[in-house]
Design a protein around this motif. Sequence first.
Motif, PDB file in Angstrom:
ATOM      1  N   LEU A 125      -7.828  -2.925   4.281  1.00  0.00           N
ATOM      2  CA  LEU A 125      -7.385  -1.977   3.260  1.00  0.00           C
ATOM      3  C   LEU A 125      -7.715  -0.546   3.676  1.00  0.00           C
ATOM      4  CD1 LEU A 125      -6.447  -1.205   0.349  1.00  0.00           C
ATOM      5  CD2 LEU A 125      -8.809  -1.575  -0.365  1.00  0.00           C
ATOM      6  N   ARG A 162       8.084  10.859   4.213  1.00  0.00           N
ATOM      7  CA  ARG A 162       7.056  10.925   5.265  1.00  0.00           C
ATOM      8  C   ARG A 162       5.982   9.850   5.014  1.00  0.00           C
ATOM      9  NH1 ARG A 162       6.013  16.552   4.793  1.00  0.00           N
ATOM     10  NH2 ARG A 162       4.129  15.957   3.694  1.00  0.00           N
ATOM     11  N   CYS A 163       5.596   9.674   3.751  1.00  0.00           N
ATOM     12  CA  CYS A 163       4.582   8.651   3.422  1.00  0.00           C
ATOM     13  C   CYS A 163       5.035   7.264   3.853  1.00  0.00           C
ATOM     14  CB  CYS A 163       4.283   8.640   1.922  1.00  0.00           C
ATOM     15  SG  CYS A 163       3.333  10.070   1.372  1.00  0.00           S
ATOM     16  N   GLY A 173       1.576   6.806  -6.799  1.00  0.00           N
ATOM     17  CA  GLY A 173       0.544   7.790  -7.106  1.00  0.00           C
ATOM     18  C   GLY A 173       0.954   9.189  -6.683  1.00  0.00           C
ATOM     19  N   ALA A 174       1.553   9.289  -5.510  1.00  0.00           N
ATOM     20  CA  ALA A 174       1.917  10.600  -4.966  1.00  0.00           C
ATOM     21  C   ALA A 174       2.941  11.295  -5.859  1.00  0.00           C
ATOM     22  CB  ALA A 174       2.471  10.432  -3.548  1.00  0.00           C
ATOM     23  N   GLY A 186      -2.941  11.586  -5.402  1.00  0.00           N
ATOM     24  CA  GLY A 186      -2.331  10.517  -6.192  1.00  0.00           C
ATOM     25  C   GLY A 186      -2.275   9.209  -5.421  1.00  0.00           C
ATOM     26  N   ALA A 187      -1.910   9.310  -4.146  1.00  0.00           N
ATOM     27  CA  ALA A 187      -1.741   8.109  -3.321  1.00  0.00           C
ATOM     28  C   ALA A 187      -3.060   7.358  -3.186  1.00  0.00           C
ATOM     29  CB  ALA A 187      -1.200   8.494  -1.944  1.00  0.00           C
ATOM     30  N   GLU A 218      -4.144   5.707  -6.486  1.00  0.00           N
ATOM     31  CA  GLU A 218      -3.305   4.578  -6.903  1.00  0.00           C
ATOM     32  C   GLU A 218      -3.495   3.366  -5.986  1.00  0.00           C
ATOM     33  OE1 GLU A 218      -1.502   4.733  -9.654  1.00  0.00           O
ATOM     34  OE2 GLU A 218      -0.508   2.782  -9.481  1.00  0.00           O
ATOM     35  N   VAL A 219      -3.656   3.609  -4.690  1.00  0.00           N
ATOM     36  CA  VAL A 219      -3.862   2.490  -3.764  1.00  0.00           C
ATOM     37  C   VAL A 219      -5.147   1.741  -4.109  1.00  0.00           C
ATOM     38  CG1 VAL A 219      -4.422   1.909  -1.357  1.00  0.00           C
ATOM     39  CG2 VAL A 219      -2.491   3.431  -1.862  1.00  0.00           C
ATOM     40  N   THR A 246      -1.866   5.376   5.924  1.00  0.00           N
ATOM     41  CA  THR A 246      -0.859   5.877   4.981  1.00  0.00           C
ATOM     42  C   THR A 246      -1.119   7.345   4.660  1.00  0.00           C
ATOM     43  OG1 THR A 246      -0.613   3.667   4.037  1.00  0.00           O
ATOM     44  CG2 THR A 246       0.210   5.497   2.715  1.00  0.00           C
ATOM     45  N   ARG A 253      -0.062   9.463   7.529  1.00  0.00           N
ATOM     46  CA  ARG A 253       1.404   9.482   7.599  1.00  0.00           C
ATOM     47  C   ARG A 253       1.964  10.450   6.552  1.00  0.00           C
ATOM     48  NH1 ARG A 253       2.163   3.789   7.357  1.00  0.00           N
ATOM     49  NH2 ARG A 253       2.792   4.098   5.193  1.00  0.00           N
ATOM     50  N   CYS A 254       1.390  10.423   5.338  1.00  0.00           N
ATOM     51  CA  CYS A 254       1.857  11.333   4.275  1.00  0.00           C
ATOM     52  C   CYS A 254       1.731  12.795   4.707  1.00  0.00           C
ATOM     53  CB  CYS A 254       1.063  11.129   2.986  1.00  0.00           C
ATOM     54  SG  CYS A 254       1.444   9.589   2.143  1.00  0.00           S
ATOM     55  N   ALA A 255       0.705  13.077   5.488  1.00  0.00           N
ATOM     56  CA  ALA A 255       0.505  14.460   5.944  1.00  0.00           C
ATOM     57  C   ALA A 255       1.292  14.745   7.222  1.00  0.00           C
ATOM     58  CB  ALA A 255      -0.981  14.734   6.161  1.00  0.00           C
ATOM     59  N   VAL A 270      -6.502   1.311  -7.135  1.00  0.00           N
ATOM     60  CA  VAL A 270      -6.579   0.715  -8.479  1.00  0.00           C
ATOM     61  C   VAL A 270      -6.732  -0.812  -8.442  1.00  0.00           C
ATOM     62  CG1 VAL A 270      -5.367   0.329 -10.666  1.00  0.00           C
ATOM     63  CG2 VAL A 270      -5.375   2.597  -9.642  1.00  0.00           C
ATOM     64  N   ASP A 271      -5.799  -1.489  -7.777  1.00  0.00           N
ATOM     65  CA  ASP A 271      -5.860  -2.953  -7.783  1.00  0.00           C
ATOM     66  C   ASP A 271      -7.062  -3.502  -7.014  1.00  0.00           C
ATOM     67  OD1 ASP A 271      -3.829  -3.327  -9.496  1.00  0.00           O
ATOM     68  OD2 ASP A 271      -2.417  -4.192  -8.071  1.00  0.00           O
ATOM     69  N   GLU A 279       1.417  12.417  -9.199  1.00  0.00           N
ATOM     70  CA  GLU A 279       0.454  13.516  -9.088  1.00  0.00           C
ATOM     71  C   GLU A 279       1.146  14.834  -8.716  1.00  0.00           C
ATOM     72  OE1 GLU A 279      -2.726  13.066  -9.829  1.00  0.00           O
ATOM     73  OE2 GLU A 279      -3.436  15.072  -9.333  1.00  0.00           O
ATOM     74  N   ILE A 325       0.839  -1.203   0.000  1.00  0.00           N
ATOM     75  CA  ILE A 325       0.000   0.000   0.000  1.00  0.00           C
ATOM     76  C   ILE A 325       0.873   1.251   0.000  1.00  0.00           C
ATOM     77  CG2 ILE A 325      -1.611   1.324   1.468  1.00  0.00           C
ATOM     78  CD1 ILE A 325      -3.250  -1.122   1.729  1.00  0.00           C
ATOM     79  N   ASP A 356      -5.358   0.541   6.417  1.00  0.00           N
ATOM     80  CA  ASP A 356      -3.997   0.791   5.898  1.00  0.00           C
ATOM     81  C   ASP A 356      -3.951   2.069   5.067  1.00  0.00           C
ATOM     82  OD1 ASP A 356      -2.702  -1.370   7.037  1.00  0.00           O
ATOM     83  OD2 ASP A 356      -3.083  -2.704   5.337  1.00  0.00           O
ATOM     84  N   LEU A 357      -4.958   2.250   4.229  1.00  0.00           N
ATOM     85  CA  LEU A 357      -4.968   3.422   3.361  1.00  0.00           C
ATOM     86  C   LEU A 357      -5.094   4.701   4.193  1.00  0.00           C
ATOM     87  CD1 LEU A 357      -5.103   4.966   0.715  1.00  0.00           C
ATOM     88  CD2 LEU A 357      -7.523   4.371   0.539  1.00  0.00           C
ATOM     89  N   ALA A 378       2.161   1.708  -3.526  1.00  0.00           N
ATOM     90  CA  ALA A 378       1.150   2.289  -4.420  1.00  0.00           C
ATOM     91  C   ALA A 378       0.993   3.778  -4.114  1.00  0.00           C
ATOM     92  CB  ALA A 378      -0.183   1.556  -4.259  1.00  0.00           C
ATOM     93  N   ALA A 379       0.970   4.104  -2.822  1.00  0.00           N
ATOM     94  CA  ALA A 379       0.828   5.511  -2.432  1.00  0.00           C
ATOM     95  C   ALA A 379       1.988   6.340  -2.974  1.00  0.00           C
ATOM     96  CB  ALA A 379       0.746   5.630  -0.907  1.00  0.00           C
TER      97      ALA A 379
END
Lengths: 202, 202
Positions: free
Chosen positions: B185, A195-196, A164-165, B164-165, B168-169, B192, B195-197, B171-172, A168, A157, B188-189, A160-161
């Motif tokens: 899922l 960070r992600c 995509g990140a 984007g993240a 993309e996460v 994630t 965490r990205c932020a 898609v599958d 984008e 995951i 987790d998403l 994928a993030a």
Amino acid sequence: MAYRKTPAEISRLEAARDHLVVRATEVVAEVGWAQASVTAVADAAGIAAGSVYQHFPSKAALAVEVFRRAAGREVEVLGEVLHGPGDPVERLGRGTEVFARRALENRGLAYALLAAPAEPAVGAERLDFRRRYRALFAEVVREGIAAGALPPQNAEITAAALTGAIGEVLVDPLAVPDENATEALLADLTGTALRCAGAPAT
Amino acid sequence: MAYRKTPAEISRLEAARDHLVVRATEVVAEVGWAQASVTAVADAAGIAAGSVYQHFPSKAALAVEVFRRAAGREVEVLGEVLHGPGDPVERLGRGTEVFARRALENRGLAYALLAAPAEPAVGAERLDFRRRYRALFAEVVREGIAAGALPPQNAEITAAALTGAIGEVLVDPLAVPDENATEALLADLTGTALRCAGAPAT
């Protein structure tokens, strides 16, 4: 006995096909998918439009080949960096930066590969290639977790993030260039990618 | 005097157009862009194929309208959650979860909106809508930074990364459904995305 091409004929055909793909890639980088007509590509390659069809059955088939070669090269370079020297977190940061820098140095082509509206056959290739990017990132994230450098997480995951990140984040800078902002963008993007993946802030 | 439609005629036409778009959206959700031919859509709407062209000049124009309405609804829902109650980090987590859950509950349509190869006109809409998602995420990230709940960062870049993240996460999981994995899922998403932020791990 059926007519068979001689080795010399085959290699001449292959060279002509290569030349056509190289020129077509330049045209796509310059004017985008929509404007890269068979005529424009043939002109750039110095051949008749009809000759394009000796090598590719359709404009879509040529576009797919342009996409595969160019995107394939980027996957290869990213793979080299991610498998290169350094600990997993360093490699993830460097891979992100190298990928983004290469895109920003060849904006037209990178925009075509990453974002520009394209025919469905190219869209299908894009999905395929994103899967390859994800596989590369998943590997380095798993290494980072195993080494204790990244916190426990679902590596697929996160990969994928990241894929995509990064794509984008690059869309707007590729479409609307601002040369002065390149280094700040690369630093911000790399920081965001790390960070992600949960790498400690530096 | 030029012929003008009466109010009754206009509203009859609008209702027929609406009905067509609703049915076309169902067809796209079920079989994807490539298979959603004008004939298939007309059949589903119970009209002649030629009548489709009374409402839309081309298949692409109809596809764009299907995309706009469906994607517009998702932007609206995400906006409601991100502007709703709770602190910025909670809203970001909830927005991610609601967006992903809605996608997973309508996989066919979500796949068409997010990832499926489509004609260039739809690709252009996708770029537009991703810009709207980015704007919504940027707002909540800026609020989080201002409130001291998120570390200093370039909110525009984080917002692009989130857009984007998340796409993309998904898609599958949208392409290859696994009902039993949905809750894991989503957790987790959402983790994630936070965490990205740079939100503190919970």
